[in-house]
Design a protein around this motif. Structure first.
Motif, PDB file in Angstrom:
ATOM      1  N   VAL A 441       2.496  -8.788 -21.440  1.00 43.08           N
ATOM      2  CA  VAL A 441       2.648  -9.005 -22.879  1.00 43.08           C
ATOM      3  C   VAL A 441       2.409  -7.656 -23.554  1.00 43.08           C
ATOM      4  CG1 VAL A 441       1.929 -11.426 -22.799  1.00 43.08           C
ATOM      5  CG2 VAL A 441       0.210  -9.648 -23.177  1.00 43.08           C
ATOM      6  N   ALA A 521       5.656 -11.733 -24.862  1.00 42.00           N
ATOM      7  CA  ALA A 521       5.303 -12.851 -23.976  1.00 42.00           C
ATOM      8  C   ALA A 521       6.505 -13.767 -23.759  1.00 42.00           C
ATOM      9  CB  ALA A 521       4.143 -13.649 -24.561  1.00 42.00           C
ATOM     10  N   THR A 525       3.813 -18.527 -21.143  1.00 44.75           N
ATOM     11  CA  THR A 525       2.719 -17.601 -20.866  1.00 44.75           C
ATOM     12  C   THR A 525       1.432 -18.180 -21.451  1.00 44.75           C
ATOM     13  OG1 THR A 525       4.176 -15.673 -20.890  1.00 44.75           O
ATOM     14  CG2 THR A 525       1.835 -15.269 -21.258  1.00 44.75           C
TER      15      THR A 525
END
Length: 568
Positions: A441, A521, A525
């Motif tokens: 991320v 992301a 996630t």
């Protein structure tokens, strides 16, 4: 169990007391003074976006209201910063903007940047929130007001500490004064400033550098050509007072007031009233086309910046925070902002130890994490100072080097780059072991999370930062599309039941949140976030074993029965 004793009733001590109260931990604040703060317009503080949000949560009202109640909050935008710096020091129109703003405060207390410049000079859109500027007495007053309504916080005024005794199960502090007595607590935190009595009583060294920078300061009310803008002018062309009259910073305050700072040359030359008034008139005239506008002088002073770092931040049940642990402030670094981060980091760890018994690895991590971040900030400032202040050298010969140095300084004031960006706990002892299910991320593990809209357990939409500071872990599922459906339609669908079960089984209370998106992301996630808003890890999908291991590491590893508090 006895309360936490907090020595010092400045912004850091009061913030820590409020943060502990939010987690149901009582505290006793020992205030050396009478419980009131001197109103000094020239004594101001700058808070980054996330520390401003921390104070908002603790004070109990949003920044939009703070603009009226605190008489000092300002929302500022970074606008055309690089273009204005690149005009050159000799151009009378040149100024490097620290930030600019509309003078009004949006609901979030911030504004996005518009039309900033890329490294190649081309325009680019950039989402950025500049720091907030406020008089320190207004900030302290707001925190004191919030404390009045807290049943778990007691304040003892006119109580000067003179002795500390540590015991197996707690710590005792003696104060002298009209109400001199012994106070008994579970832990003690010294938030008592640069001359910290707590630090001296614990025989902790405080090495560093004295008078790294000096600034003449004036607070005044006037009209400038750039309402609401904060300005950094590196080399004013009007400098009739000589080279020592270089670099001036102006920041807007409430009620059309400004704080102006002039960098002083090295040494201890006395700043006389006549010299300061000459600087005021010359600067205002330079910014206003040659004639000095009408102004009202509100306050003056000389601000001396020291760089120091305590050798230890923990000694058994005694901790240091804020200026008692570190001093910084040169080239745009902000000492109080770091002090508030100390309080935020320490509060949830003390709360966990207060409720569940001491966990030494967790308590030790406070010093390891926070001292490393502040040390890195001090190193960055020390490396930048010769480039920004020394003159000559490479700066005189390498094309574009001055522009790069100007950008470094400006970014420090703006809360960006090595001088200003919030620190990350990349090498924290609380970091979990690497798992195969880790997902990328845009936030690195240990860094503060980005504030996104999330759906809470009751189905309401809130900001992620609104859920911080309550002592619980946050588990955030990234699930695109959930924002358009009521929670009841998806809470029992897909991977949610399995994730909810995994969250319930964690070794510490956790709240499950759902976000439609998070920068960088992928769908499904799962983010694990600490109570102070730093990312623990991001996992791909529901991995109960990996999530449990990460949560356990965040708490300092498996809990052990320990009879005494350790030392750092």
């Amino acid at each position: 169990m006895d309360p936490v004793i907090i020595v010092g009733a400045g912004p850091v001590g009061l913030t820590l007391a409020l943060a502990l109260a939010r987690q149901e931990v009582p505290s006793m604040v020992l205030d050396e003074g009478p419980g009131k703060d001197e109103q000094r317009s020239a004594r101001t503080v700058v808070l980054r976006e996330d520390t401003a949000a921390l104070v908002d949560r603790l004070a109990g009202f949003p920044v939009s209201e703070a603009g009226f109640r605190w008489a000092g909050w300002r929302s500022m935008r970074r606008k055309q910063v690089m273009r204005e710096i690149s005009l050159g020091a000799g151009d009378s129109g040149s100024r490097g903007a620290v930030g600019s703003g509309s003078g009004s405060v949006s609901r979030s207390g911030s504004r996005a940047a518009e039309g900033s410049r890329g490294a190649d000079g081309s325009a680019e859109a950039e989402e950025y929130v500049s720091p907030l500027h406020i008089a320190q007495h207004a900030l302290t007053g707001a925190l004191r007001e919030a404390i009045v309504h807290e049943r778990l916080i007691k304040v003892a005024v006119n109580s000067r500490l003179d002795s500390i005794e540590q015991e197996t199960s707690g710590v005792s502090a003696h104060t002298r004064g009209p109400n001199g007595t012994w106070w008994h607590g579970s832990y003690l935190v010294g938030c008592d400033g640069p001359r910290s009595t707590v630090r001296k009583l614990q025989d902790i060294r405080f090495p560093g550098r004295t008078a790294v920078e000096r600034h003449a300061v004036a607070a005044l009310r006037t009209e400038l050509p750039w309402p609401g803008e904060a300005l950094l002018h590196r080399m004013p062309p009007w400098r009739t007072l000589g080279p020592s009259a270089g670099e001036v910073t102006a920041r807007p305050l409430a009620d059309d007031a400004w704080r102006l700072d002039w960098l002083l040359p090295p040494g201890k030359d006395l700043v006389t009233p006549d010299l300061l008034m000459a600087r005021v008139r010359e600067t205002l005239a330079g910014w206003s086309g040659g004639s000095t506008p009408a102004y009202e002088l509100l306050d003056t002073g000389v601000h001396t910046v020291h760089h120091r770092l305590a050798r230890r931040w923990r000694a058994g049940r005694v901790f240091l925070a804020g200026d008692a642990a570190h001093l910084l402030g040169a080239v745009g670094t902000q000492g109080l902002d770091e002090g508030l981060r100390d309080a935020d980091n320490l509060a949830w760890k003390l709360a966990l130890a207060w409720h569940h018994g001491p966990h030494e690895a967790l308590l030790d991590s406070y010093q390891v994490e926070r001292r490393a971040v502040v040390a890195a900030r001090l190193r960055a400032a020390d490396h930048a100072l010769p480039l920004l202040r020394g003159g000559g050298g490479l700066r005189s010969y390498v094309p574009g080097s001055a522009r790069g140095h100007d950008a470094l300084l400006t970014d420090g004031h703006l809360g960006r780059g090595p001088l200003g960006a919030p620190g990350a706990y990349a090498t924290s002892p609380l970091a979990p072991p690497r798992a195969e299910s880790e997902a990328p991320v845009d936030t690195a593990p240990g860094a503060p999370v980005i504030d996104v809209r999330v759906t809470a357990e009751d189905g309401s939409f809130v900001r992620l930062r609104d859920r911080l500071g309550r002592g619980v872990l946050l588990v955030v599922l990234i699930a695109p599309g959930t924002g358009v459906w009521e929670r009841k339609h998806w809470v029992t669908a897909g991977i949610m039941p399995r994730l909810a079960a995994a969250v319930t089984a964690l070794p510490h209370p956790a709240e499950l949140l759902v976000a439609e998106n998070y920068p960088g992301a992928a769908a499904h996630t799962v983010l694990l976030v600490r109570p102070d808003g730093h990312l623990v890890t991001a996992l791909s999908g529901v991995r109960p074993a990996d999530l449990y291991a990460a949560a356990e590491a965040t708490l300092g590893g498996p809990a052990k029965a320990e009879a005494t508090a350790g030392t750092a």
